[in-house]
Motif scaffolding. Structure first.
Motif, PDB file in Angstrom:
ATOM      1  N   ASP A 131      69.512  -7.934  78.549  1.00  0.00           N
ATOM      2  CA  ASP A 131      69.261  -9.116  77.939  1.00  0.00           C
ATOM      3  C   ASP A 131      67.956  -9.755  78.654  1.00  0.00           C
ATOM      4  O   ASP A 131      67.376 -10.549  78.274  1.00  0.00           O
ATOM      5  CB  ASP A 131      70.271 -10.225  77.528  1.00  0.00           C
ATOM      6  CG  ASP A 131      70.974 -10.835  78.646  1.00  0.00           C
ATOM      7  OD1 ASP A 131      71.347  -9.681  79.772  1.00  0.00           O
ATOM      8  OD2 ASP A 131      71.009 -11.906  78.801  1.00  0.00           O
ATOM      9  N   VAL A 159      68.950   1.391  74.095  1.00  0.00           N
ATOM     10  CA  VAL A 159      69.222  -0.077  73.770  1.00  0.00           C
ATOM     11  C   VAL A 159      67.955  -0.676  72.795  1.00  0.00           C
ATOM     12  O   VAL A 159      66.894  -0.464  73.430  1.00  0.00           O
ATOM     13  CB  VAL A 159      69.269  -1.056  75.064  1.00  0.00           C
ATOM     14  CG1 VAL A 159      69.649  -2.580  74.807  1.00  0.00           C
ATOM     15  CG2 VAL A 159      70.456  -0.559  76.073  1.00  0.00           C
ATOM     16  N   THR A 160      68.550  -1.181  71.881  1.00  0.00           N
ATOM     17  CA  THR A 160      67.446  -1.915  71.093  1.00  0.00           C
ATOM     18  C   THR A 160      67.128  -3.401  71.398  1.00  0.00           C
ATOM     19  O   THR A 160      68.060  -3.933  72.141  1.00  0.00           O
ATOM     20  CB  THR A 160      67.746  -1.983  69.600  1.00  0.00           C
ATOM     21  OG1 THR A 160      69.032  -2.733  69.163  1.00  0.00           O
ATOM     22  CG2 THR A 160      68.103  -0.408  69.191  1.00  0.00           C
ATOM     23  N   ASP A 166      68.454 -10.533  72.069  1.00  0.00           N
ATOM     24  CA  ASP A 166      68.985  -9.897  71.075  1.00  0.00           C
ATOM     25  C   ASP A 166      69.236  -8.286  71.257  1.00  0.00           C
ATOM     26  O   ASP A 166      69.655  -7.513  70.448  1.00  0.00           O
ATOM     27  CB  ASP A 166      68.119  -9.853  69.905  1.00  0.00           C
ATOM     28  CG  ASP A 166      67.874 -11.255  69.261  1.00  0.00           C
ATOM     29  OD1 ASP A 166      68.661 -12.108  69.319  1.00  0.00           O
ATOM     30  OD2 ASP A 166      66.670 -11.758  69.072  1.00  0.00           O
ATOM     31  N   LEU A 168      70.884  -5.018  72.090  1.00  0.00           N
ATOM     32  CA  LEU A 168      71.889  -4.533  71.482  1.00  0.00           C
ATOM     33  C   LEU A 168      72.293  -3.091  71.978  1.00  0.00           C
ATOM     34  O   LEU A 168      71.260  -2.076  71.792  1.00  0.00           O
ATOM     35  CB  LEU A 168      71.971  -4.365  69.912  1.00  0.00           C
ATOM     36  CG  LEU A 168      73.104  -4.181  69.183  1.00  0.00           C
ATOM     37  CD1 LEU A 168      74.343  -5.054  69.492  1.00  0.00           C
ATOM     38  CD2 LEU A 168      72.731  -3.985  67.641  1.00  0.00           C
ATOM     39  N   SER A 169      73.403  -2.823  72.462  1.00  0.00           N
ATOM     40  CA  SER A 169      73.883  -1.615  73.052  1.00  0.00           C
ATOM     41  C   SER A 169      74.637  -0.825  72.271  1.00  0.00           C
ATOM     42  O   SER A 169      75.854  -1.361  71.828  1.00  0.00           O
ATOM     43  CB  SER A 169      74.311  -1.631  74.406  1.00  0.00           C
ATOM     44  OG  SER A 169      73.575  -2.210  75.228  1.00  0.00           O
ATOM     45  N   GLY A 170      74.333   0.272  71.562  1.00  0.00           N
ATOM     46  CA  GLY A 170      74.955   0.986  70.534  1.00  0.00           C
ATOM     47  C   GLY A 170      76.063   1.958  71.342  1.00  0.00           C
ATOM     48  O   GLY A 170      76.016   2.129  72.666  1.00  0.00           O
ATOM     49  N   GLY A 229      74.815  -2.902  78.651  1.00  0.00           N
ATOM     50  CA  GLY A 229      75.064  -4.387  77.947  1.00  0.00           C
ATOM     51  C   GLY A 229      74.763  -5.364  78.829  1.00  0.00           C
ATOM     52  O   GLY A 229      74.038  -5.191  79.841  1.00  0.00           O
ATOM     53  N   THR A 233      75.734 -12.078  77.147  1.00  0.00           N
ATOM     54  CA  THR A 233      75.781 -12.257  75.854  1.00  0.00           C
ATOM     55  C   THR A 233      77.120 -11.414  75.249  1.00  0.00           C
ATOM     56  O   THR A 233      77.504 -11.643  74.245  1.00  0.00           O
ATOM     57  CB  THR A 233      74.606 -11.303  75.376  1.00  0.00           C
ATOM     58  OG1 THR A 233      74.606 -10.018  75.365  1.00  0.00           O
ATOM     59  CG2 THR A 233      73.364 -11.966  75.753  1.00  0.00           C
ATOM     60  N   ASP A 235      77.354  -8.232  75.080  1.00  0.00           N
ATOM     61  CA  ASP A 235      76.899  -6.916  74.404  1.00  0.00           C
ATOM     62  C   ASP A 235      77.250  -5.739  75.167  1.00  0.00           C
ATOM     63  O   ASP A 235      77.389  -5.745  76.495  1.00  0.00           O
ATOM     64  CB  ASP A 235      75.415  -6.885  74.243  1.00  0.00           C
ATOM     65  CG  ASP A 235      74.894  -5.581  73.831  1.00  0.00           C
ATOM     66  OD1 ASP A 235      75.165  -5.064  72.780  1.00  0.00           O
ATOM     67  OD2 ASP A 235      74.032  -4.826  74.421  1.00  0.00           O
TER      68      ASP A 235
END
Length: 673
Positions: A131, A159-160, A166, A168-170, A229, A233, A235
């Motif tokens: 982040d 990561v988006t 914001d 975000l790690s899928g 991550g 946050t 994530d």
């Protein structure tokens, strides 16, 4: 419930303490996440840790992941406190190595990963700070595979929102071809049966089998799953905790076996009592048990356990007993030390995994009258960190401590002031060298011959041994040629005497062989009690051995070696010219530079004495863009004037001076002091 002893390791400021806080919050142990910057985290309890925002002492906190009890051990990241990390490595079942998504793989990250791999400790990699502005994904993955391990596998897609709050790690689904393809390539490298199954199945493997094999190879430290991550946050934490639970091995559970454990930390309780932190490997220890402890066969002491505490629910609690896999605090074992085995003293090995300290400094009490109190306080600190290695010079009335770096001075200074009320300053740090024999030498002293005042015959030979082999002791005399207590006295004195060689430095990488022995049996005049003037004692051998050993060492000669560090500097290519003279001034030996466009990478070796100066000068020489990594490499012979270290013994190199201190004889041949 199974137990997992998990280490969190990282380069300083990569975010491992923040990750610890997030894991505790996720597990419901704490209601609010502490911040390192605010000084309110669970595991950084020392005042100096809170002030500086770094971890200095390892700390343990426990939480549950379904049916797994995790003892999470937060460790220091600063290289000055690598000794604390070393002690923790001996008790781990698995580790999470934290890498910053902003800074990437750093110097200490590489040192830690090499050690984890050498010890075959199952390790997950968590890329933190996704982040933060400047966070990178592809470049960090390249860093990991090129500079840490080629056997890394990322467990999710890119990561988006990278570099924003914001981010975000899928996570890949079990059958995702991006995951199964990478797992197939990686896992078949280490398993011929899996490769054969891949060929037999026409180039496809069942995803469930791949995941099972991933867990098996992670447990064997062959592969390293990578998670992305943010500890801040939250994530990526769910995926990471899933990996901890499913991929890292739990501790063994031989509760009925012999008690076996190892001490990795010692502290003092509120009443000043000694508390030993022990990782239990097998057996069950109970309050009021009598336990042996020590370092190796024949070196065991015994004590009675008066209290046991284990970690549970974010704190430590009193229990009547503890079993395998648990980390316990034992009270009542007064002489116990870090590195001791508990119970079966032959069962646990705690070898050194990192280089020893390469610096030392004299601690000066303020005011000077507090010198006596200072020694007692430093002795207590040495219980908690044996590698500070107190060295007392009675002639100069000085105490020296060994150090990894300058930050350690501040920590020792603050601890002495806060815990003991003692003010100190430090002299300038000096490099710790060592001596190695240059050749072979021998010496012999015989009872009642020449000017030997001791009732002992000792012959010793010193031979050089390969670098890194340490000190070996051998016998060319029959073990039964004299009592074991006398044999043991010679061996112990040899080891102690080698602490100061011809130039005052510790002598290593040699073999010392006892070539001659002799003694006068216990006897007395008729109708009289035992007469020490007619009978050999261990004291005779302890007093004579340094004279013989140093005479042999003088004949062999020694070479003083200084510690060398590997360095790797990344800098703008146009600043290489100004840097090279500075390196030459510091006696560094650079290799050929590697230039890629406007960037340059320079590797080489530099004496440990010059590392701190290079760290200070590099920013000015490289417009603040230079990045430096250093790590201990080896010892090499000193060029130029040979540095000498003041002696703290009775100087067995000077026979007259030595005998003045050790012999108390009357004209008729009185006893030995």
């Amino acid at each position: 419930m199974h137990t997992l002893n998990l280490g969190i390791l990282a380069h300083v400021d990569a975010g491992k303490t923040s990750l610890t806080e997030r894991l505790l919050y996720t597990a419901g142990i704490i209601d609010e996440i502490g911040r390192v910057d605010d000084g309110n985290t669970q595991t950084d309890s020392l005042a100096l840790e809170r002030q500086r925002g770094i971890t200095i002492k390892s700390a343990v906190v426990s939480f549950a992941l379904d049916d797994v009890t995790v003892n999470l051990i937060d460790t220091p990241g600063h290289p000055d406190f690598i000794a604390e990390v070393e002690r923790v490595l001996n008790v781990l079942d698995g580790a999470v190595l934290v890498v910053s998504a902003v800074e990437g793989v750093q110097a200490q990250t590489r040192v830690l990963m090499r050690t984890l791999q050498r010890l075959r400790i199952p390790t997950l990699i968590f890329v933190n700070k996704t982040d933060r502005a400047g966070a990178r994904y592809a470049q960090v993955l390249r860093d990991i595979t090129e500079r840490l391990t080629p056997h890394a596998v990322t467990m999710g897609p890119a990561v988006t929102g990278l570099g924003t709050r914001d981010a975000l790690s899928g996570a890949y689904a079990d059958g995702d071809p991006r995951l199964t393809s990478r797992l197939t390539d990686l896992l078949t490298e280490h398993d011929d049966a899996l490769l054969a199954a891949y060929v037999d199945d026409g180039g496809a493997l069942d995803p469930a089998r791949l995941l099972a094999e991933l867990a098996a190879q992670t447990e064997r430290a062959l592969v390293h799953p990578v998670y992305f991550g943010s500890a801040v946050t939250g994530d990526g934490i769910t995926a990471l905790t899933g990996g901890i639970k499913e991929l890292l091995p739990a501790a063994g559970d031989d509760a009925d076996g012999p008690v076996s454990g190892t001490v990795f930390k010692v502290e003092r309780g509120r009443a000043g009592e000694k508390l030993a932190w022990v990782r239990m490997f097998s057996g069950t220890v109970r309050t009021r048990d009598r336990l042996e402890f020590g370092q190796g066969p024949g070196a065991a002491s015994e004590g009675k356990v008066t209290g046991i505490r284990v970690f549970a629910g974010g704190t430590d609690v009193d229990v009547p007993s503890a079993g395998p896999g648990q980390i316990v605090k034992l009270r009542g074992l007064g002489d116990i030390r870090i590195g001791d085995a508990v119970g079966d003293t032959r069962a646990v090995g705690t070898g050194h995994h990192f280089a020893p300290p390469t610096l030392e400094s004299v601690v000066v009490p303020v005011p000077p009258a507090s010198r006596g109190e200072l020694h007692g306080a430093l002795a207590q600190l040495a219980e908690q960190d044996p590698l500070i290695n107190l060295r007392q010079d009675d002639m100069r009335k000085e105490i020296s401590v060994s150090l990894y770096g300058e930050v350690q001075k501040e920590v020792i200074q603050a601890t002495l002031a806060d815990a003991f009320g003692i003010g100190v300053t430090f002299r300038e740090s000096t490099t710790i060298c060592l001596e190695r024999p240059s050749g072979t030498g021998s010496a012999l002293e015989i009872i009642d011959k020449d000017d030997n005042p001791f009732l002992a015959t000792v012959g010793l030979r010193v031979d050089p041994a390969p670098p890194g082999s340490g000190v070996a002791y051998r016998l060319e005399v029959e073990l039964g040629s004299m009592p074991y207590s006398l044999m043991r006295a010679v061996e112990e004195t040899v080891v102690a005497t080698l602490g100061q060689g011809l130039y005052g430095w510790r002598v290593t990488d040699c073999t010392v062989t006892m070539t001659h022995s002799g003694y006068w049996p216990r006897q007395s005049h008729s109708h009289a009690v035992f007469d020490k003037s007619m009978s050999s004692t261990a004291g005779d051998f302890r007093n004579l051995t340094p004279l013989v050993l140093m005479a042999a060492l003088r004949q062999a000669g020694t070479t003083v070696h200084e510690p060398m560090h590997r360095f790797r500097a990344e800098l703008p290519a146009d600043t290489l010219g100004p840097l090279l003279p500075a390196l030459a001034h510091l006696r560094a030996v650079p290799g050929p530079p590697s230039v890629d466009g406007s960037r340059c990478v320079l590797e080489g070796e530099i004496p440990a004495a010059g590392v701190h100066a290079l760290q200070q000068r590099l920013p000015g020489l490289t417009r603040g863009e230079g990045v430096l990594e250093t790590a201990f490499a080896s010892h090499r012979p000193v060029s130029g004037p040979v540095p000498q270290r003041s002696r703290t013994d009775h100087n067995p190199l000077d026979r007259k001076e030595y005998l003045l201190h050790t012999v108390r004889r009357t004209g008729s041949g009185g006893g030995l002091a």
